[in-house]
Design a protein around this motif. Structure first.
Motif, PDB file in Angstrom:
ATOM      1  N   ILE A 129     -62.679  -4.187  64.607  1.00 14.40           N
ATOM      2  CA  ILE A 129     -61.899  -3.142  63.933  1.00 14.40           C
ATOM      3  C   ILE A 129     -62.443  -1.758  64.260  1.00 14.40           C
ATOM      4  CG2 ILE A 129     -61.230  -2.227  61.676  1.00 14.40           C
ATOM      5  CD1 ILE A 129     -61.387  -5.118  60.638  1.00 14.40           C
ATOM      6  N   MET A 130     -63.747  -1.615  64.292  1.00 14.37           N
ATOM      7  CA  MET A 130     -64.380  -0.314  64.468  1.00 14.37           C
ATOM      8  C   MET A 130     -64.198   0.248  65.876  1.00 14.37           C
ATOM      9  SD  MET A 130     -65.588   0.778  61.666  1.00 14.37           S
ATOM     10  CE  MET A 130     -66.670   2.069  62.235  1.00 14.37           C
ATOM     11  N   VAL A 133     -61.060   2.321  66.463  1.00 20.34           N
ATOM     12  CA  VAL A 133     -61.125   3.558  65.687  1.00 20.34           C
ATOM     13  C   VAL A 133     -62.007   4.571  66.386  1.00 20.34           C
ATOM     14  CG1 VAL A 133     -61.891   4.567  63.517  1.00 20.34           C
ATOM     15  CG2 VAL A 133     -60.685   2.381  63.518  1.00 20.34           C
ATOM     16  N   LEU A 138     -60.247   5.878  69.550  1.00 15.43           N
ATOM     17  CA  LEU A 138     -59.191   6.860  69.203  1.00 15.43           C
ATOM     18  C   LEU A 138     -59.781   8.187  68.775  1.00 15.43           C
ATOM     19  CD1 LEU A 138     -56.648   4.598  67.262  1.00 15.43           C
ATOM     20  CD2 LEU A 138     -56.246   5.761  69.430  1.00 15.43           C
ATOM     21  N   GLY A 139     -60.869   8.129  68.026  1.00 14.61           N
ATOM     22  CA  GLY A 139     -61.519   9.359  67.567  1.00 14.61           C
ATOM     23  C   GLY A 139     -62.041  10.171  68.720  1.00 14.61           C
TER      24      GLY A 139
END
Length: 233
Positions: free
Chosen positions: A4-5, A8, A11-12
Motif C-alpha cells: 500500500i505504501m 503512495v 505518487l508523492g
C-alpha cells in the motif's frame, strides 16, 4: 502494508517533481510585461469599445507603450485619461479641442420680381395681407412644405382668389401696398336718418359699413336679414 505504501510514496514523489518542473518552466518561459502597459491599462475606462482602432483596452495600452500609438484615441476616457497616459509615458500631450459645429445658413431663393403687382384689390390685400406675406416668405426661402401647406389651406377654405394670388406670387409678381389709393375729393352726403336714430343704431350701422367696405357679402347680408326679420325698414 508495503504494497500500500509504495504507490503512495511514488505518487508523492511524482507530484513533487511535477511541481518543481512547472515552477521552473514558468520562470524559464515567463513573458515580461512592460510596466507602462499595465499602468496605462489601469487608467483606461475598460469599455473595450474598439473606437481607438485596437482590439480592446489591453490592445490600446500595448499600442501606446510599445508601438507609439497616439495617446488621444480613447474617446470614452476623454481629456482626463489622455492626461494620465501622458504622465505615464513622460510626455506632454496636446488635448484636442472639440470644434463647435458650424450652423448652416439657409440661402433664400431670390425670385426675379417683374414689378407688376398681383391682380387683387387693395381691400383684398389688406384683409389677407398676413397669409400673402407668409406665402411669399415661404416661397422666397424655398420652403416647399410651408407654402404648399398654405395652398392646401386656401383650397380647403374654397378661397380661389387667394390661390390665384399665390400663383401670381410664384410667377414673380409683388404684393402691392394694401392701403387703398387716395380717392379724388368726393362730396359725401349723410344718410337720411335723424341724428337720434343714428345714435341709437350706431353700432349696427358701423358693423354694416365695415362689412360692406371689406366686401364681406356674407356679413352684411346677414345684417340686412336681421333688419328685415325685425321689421326695421
Amino acid at each position: 502494508m508495503e504494497a500500500i505504501m509504495m504507490p503512495v510514496v511514488v505518487l508523492g514523489i511524482t507530484g513533487i517533481l511535477m511541481g518543481l518542473f512547472l515552477a521552473y518552466a514558468s520562470k524559464k518561459f515567463e513573458v515580461e510585461v512592460d510596466p507602462k502597459v499595465e499602468a496605462i491599462l489601469a487608467v483606461l475606462p475598460g469599455a473595450n469599445c474598439g473606437a481607438c482602432g485596437f482590439p480592446g483596452c489591453a490592445g490600446y495600452a500595448s499600442g501606446v507603450a510599445l508601438e507609439g500609438a497616439k495617446m488621444t484615441l480613447c474617446a470614452p476616457g476623454g481629456p482626463k485619461v489622455i492626461e494620465k497616459i501622458g504622465e505615464i509615458m513622460g510626455v506632454a500631450v496636446e488635448i484636442p479641442v472639440k470644434k463647435k459645429p458650424v450652423k448652416k445658413t439657409v440661402e433664400k431663393k431670390v425670385v426675379a420680381q417683374t414689378g407688376d403687382p398681383i391682380s387683387a384689390s387693395a381691400e383684398f390685400i389688406e384683409k389677407n395681407k398676413r397669409m400673402l406675406n407668409k406665402f411669399k416668405d415661404a416661397f422666397d426661402a424655398g420652403d416647399k412644405e410651408a407654402y404648399e401647406k398654405l395652398e392646401n389651406l386656401a383650397k380647403t377654405a374654397g378661397k380661389d382668389e387667394l390661390l390665384k394670388c399665390f400663383e401670381e406670387i410664384k410667377a414673380g409678381k409683388i404684393i402691392a401696398s394694401g392701403s387703398a389709393p387716395a380717392a379724388a375729393a368726393v362730396k359725401l352726403e349723410p344718410i337720411t336718418a335723424t341724428k337720434e336714430f343714428v345714435e341709437k343704431n350706431k353700432r349696427m350701422l358701423n358693423k354694416f359699413k365695415d362689412a360692406f367696405d371689406a366686401k364681406d357679402k356674407e356679413a352684411y347680408e346677414k345684417l340686412e336679414n336681421l333688419a328685415k326679420t325685425a321689421g326695421k325698414d
